[in-house]
Design a protein around this motif. Structure first.
Motif, PDB file in Angstrom:
ATOM      1  N   SER A 298       1.106  -1.140  -0.260  1.00 27.51           N
ATOM      2  CA  SER A 298      -0.037  -0.274  -0.087  1.00 27.51           C
ATOM      3  C   SER A 298       1.005   1.184  -0.400  1.00 27.51           C
ATOM      4  O   SER A 298       0.381   2.081  -0.263  1.00 27.51           O
ATOM      5  N   ASN A 302       0.992   3.712  -2.628  1.00 27.28           N
ATOM      6  CA  ASN A 302       1.113   5.422  -2.088  1.00 27.28           C
ATOM      7  C   ASN A 302       1.699   6.554  -2.890  1.00 27.28           C
ATOM      8  O   ASN A 302       1.598   7.749  -3.211  1.00 27.28           O
ATOM      9  N   ALA A 305       1.242   7.027  -6.422  1.00 24.50           N
ATOM     10  CA  ALA A 305       0.147   7.944  -6.653  1.00 24.50           C
ATOM     11  C   ALA A 305      -0.202   9.376  -6.190  1.00 24.50           C
ATOM     12  O   ALA A 305      -0.132  10.240  -6.996  1.00 24.50           O
ATOM     13  N   GLN A 306       1.095   9.893  -5.374  1.00 18.81           N
ATOM     14  CA  GLN A 306       1.382  11.104  -4.818  1.00 18.81           C
ATOM     15  C   GLN A 306       1.846  12.055  -6.313  1.00 18.81           C
ATOM     16  O   GLN A 306       2.134  12.861  -6.204  1.00 18.81           O
ATOM     17  N   HIS A 309       0.233  12.582  -8.901  1.00 20.34           N
ATOM     18  CA  HIS A 309      -1.109  14.132  -8.878  1.00 20.34           C
ATOM     19  C   HIS A 309       0.355  15.145  -8.819  1.00 20.34           C
ATOM     20  O   HIS A 309      -0.437  15.808  -9.314  1.00 20.34           O
ATOM     21  N   LEU A 357      -5.538  10.669  -0.683  1.00 16.90           N
ATOM     22  CA  LEU A 357      -5.036   8.836  -1.860  1.00 16.90           C
ATOM     23  C   LEU A 357      -4.318   8.286  -0.633  1.00 16.90           C
ATOM     24  O   LEU A 357      -4.163   7.504  -0.773  1.00 16.90           O
ATOM     25  N   SER A 358      -4.830   8.023   0.662  1.00 16.46           N
ATOM     26  CA  SER A 358      -3.993   7.040   1.623  1.00 16.46           C
ATOM     27  C   SER A 358      -5.682   6.172   1.877  1.00 16.46           C
ATOM     28  O   SER A 358      -4.954   5.319   2.142  1.00 16.46           O
ATOM     29  N   THR A 360      -7.448   3.301   0.515  1.00 14.38           N
ATOM     30  CA  THR A 360      -6.667   1.997  -0.556  1.00 14.38           C
ATOM     31  C   THR A 360      -7.535   2.541  -1.823  1.00 14.38           C
ATOM     32  O   THR A 360      -6.113   2.288  -2.938  1.00 14.38           O
ATOM     33  N   CYS A 363      -7.174   5.271  -4.287  1.00 11.28           N
ATOM     34  CA  CYS A 363      -4.968   5.036  -4.399  1.00 11.28           C
ATOM     35  C   CYS A 363      -5.617   4.633  -5.953  1.00 11.28           C
ATOM     36  O   CYS A 363      -5.174   5.054  -6.263  1.00 11.28           O
ATOM     37  N   GLN A 364      -5.773   3.338  -6.069  1.00 12.95           N
ATOM     38  CA  GLN A 364      -5.857   2.546  -6.785  1.00 12.95           C
ATOM     39  C   GLN A 364      -6.864   3.122  -7.861  1.00 12.95           C
ATOM     40  O   GLN A 364      -6.584   2.722  -9.395  1.00 12.95           O
TER      41      GLN A 364
END
Length: 410
Positions: A298, A302, A305-306, A309, A357-358, A360, A363-364
């Protein structure tokens, strides 16, 4: 029943067997026309003396007619454990395949090879193919492994995976019956492969169609029939083909995956029009899934994803602040904002803040949407940079299509 293509290619098949020093025996009794006399019994090793004897009997016109393929049998065909050794060895030696998480895929292929009842003629042709043309056979093994990996990423059912593996394993088997010196022999092999598989007793139309079509492309530039409606299993094979070719040219796994995903792009972001593609865009999703499969935790997801972003926030910033009189640039900027759901009171892509985005699942979902957007904008980025000389910028530096491919690389 043996068709004309099988009969016409027997001479090359026999030459390839001889060239590979493969031992053969008679597959049937050689009898008189009325079957009352057996001149040579089945399983007799085929030597030059035996071949000469058969030619004499044919010239004398005293033996019953038979299909050439029925009269020849490989004495020591490749065994299942030998096939598996070849597959595992190809993965360990291939600089592309070693970059993927293939444990489950190899387990699926191992179960298939161990449990599949392969027709005798299929095994014989695989034996000749692997020993006479090892280079093409290695390519087949690459397609089998990578193509099956795509099927698993697409969540194929066991029966779908079975049919896909049949296609990937048998699609190039026609090379066993081709003369390498023949001009454009490679363009004929899908036809011969399909006929061999059908002759061997496989009648599943999905498998046969996919084998015949595995060198076709949705844009009509493939072969042998230049068609534009193609079986999905054949499209997966074509993806594997293209991946291998592009990697050999570029030599970089991450950039090659990006280029492969772009080959399935059927929508032009800039013009909002359909564009021809090598395969259907629905197959981009499993490829994207494969491209980030090493992000297992995870925390890793993350972090990725960050990263996406932040990069998309920079693109939004350019769309909001870049002053230009060029109407075409302004339209692209507005499309970017519309696609990323940028509102008047937020500059977060897809209206998702970095802190959210924390979660899960969110985030996906964000990663999936962000990847699709980035791949969709690659061509537009090149157009802005090279044609309009008004590129998307990040901190004052221009972003090309390659920049976006690097951006999406985990």
């Amino acid at each position: 029943m043996v068709n004309s293509i099988i009969n016409d290619s027997f001479s090359s098949y026999q030459k390839n067997i001889d060239s590979a020093n493969i031992q053969c025996s008679l597959g049937i009794d050689i009898t008189s026309k009325d079957k009352s006399k057996i001149f040579l019994k089945a399983n007799t090793p085929i030597t030059e003396k035996i071949s000469s004897k058969i030619r004499e009997l044919k010239q004398a016109g005293v033996i019953a007619a038979y299909a050439p393929d029925d009269a020849i049998k490989i004495t020591n065909p490749t065994k299942k454990d030998e096939l598996l050794t070849s597959i595992i060895g190809s993965v360990q030696a291939d600089p592309v395949l070693t970059n993927f998480e293939l444990t489950e895929t190899l387990a699926t292929i191992t179960d298939y090879v161990n449990n599949e009842t392969m027709p005798e003629k299929i095994v014989e042709h695989l034996t000749v193919f692997s020993q006479f043309n090892p280079k093409e056979f290695e390519h087949t093994l690459f397609n089998l492994v990578f193509g099956t990996h795509i099927g698993k990423a697409k969540n194929y059912s066991p029966s779908e995976l079975h049919d896909l593996m049949c296609v990937l394993f048998y699609e190039d088997i026609g090379f066993a019956r081709l003369d390498p010196a023949m001009k454009n022999a490679y363009k004929v092999h899908p036809i011969i492969s399909k006929e061999i598989v059908e002759y061997a007793g496989i009648t599943n139309p999905m498998i046969l169609d996919a084998i015949l079509q595995h060198e076709e492309k949705l844009d009509g530039t493939g072969y042998p029939n230049n068609i534009t409606e193609i079986n999905e299993y054949a499209q997966i094979s074509q993806i594997a083909n293209q991946y291998s070719l592009l990697f050999k040219t570029g030599g970089n796994t991450a950039s090659t995956m990006g280029e492969i995903i772009l080959l399935g792009q059927q929508f032009d972001f800039r013009t909002s029009c359909y564009k021809p593609s090598v395969y259907h865009s629905l197959l981009q999703k499993p490829l994207m899934k494969i491209s980030i499969e090493k992000l297992e935790s995870s925390q890793q997801l993350n972090q990725y994803a960050q990263h996406l972003h932040q990069e998309l926030s920079n693109v939004i910033k350019w769309s909001n602040t870049k002053a230009t009189s060029n109407e075409e640039v302004r339209l692209i900027q507005q499309k970017i904002k519309n696609t990323l759901w940028v509102s008047n009171d937020s500059s977060d892509p897809f209206q998702v803040s970095a802190s959210e985005l924390s979660d899960t699942q969110l985030c996906q979902d964000f990663i999936s949407d962000a990847m699709r957007f980035i791949y969709s904008i690659v061509d537009a980025a090149n157009y802005l940079n090279c044609q309009l000389h008004n590129p998307i910028e990040k901190n004052g530096s221009p972003l090309s299509g390659d920049s976006f491919l690097q951006m999406v690389n985990p």
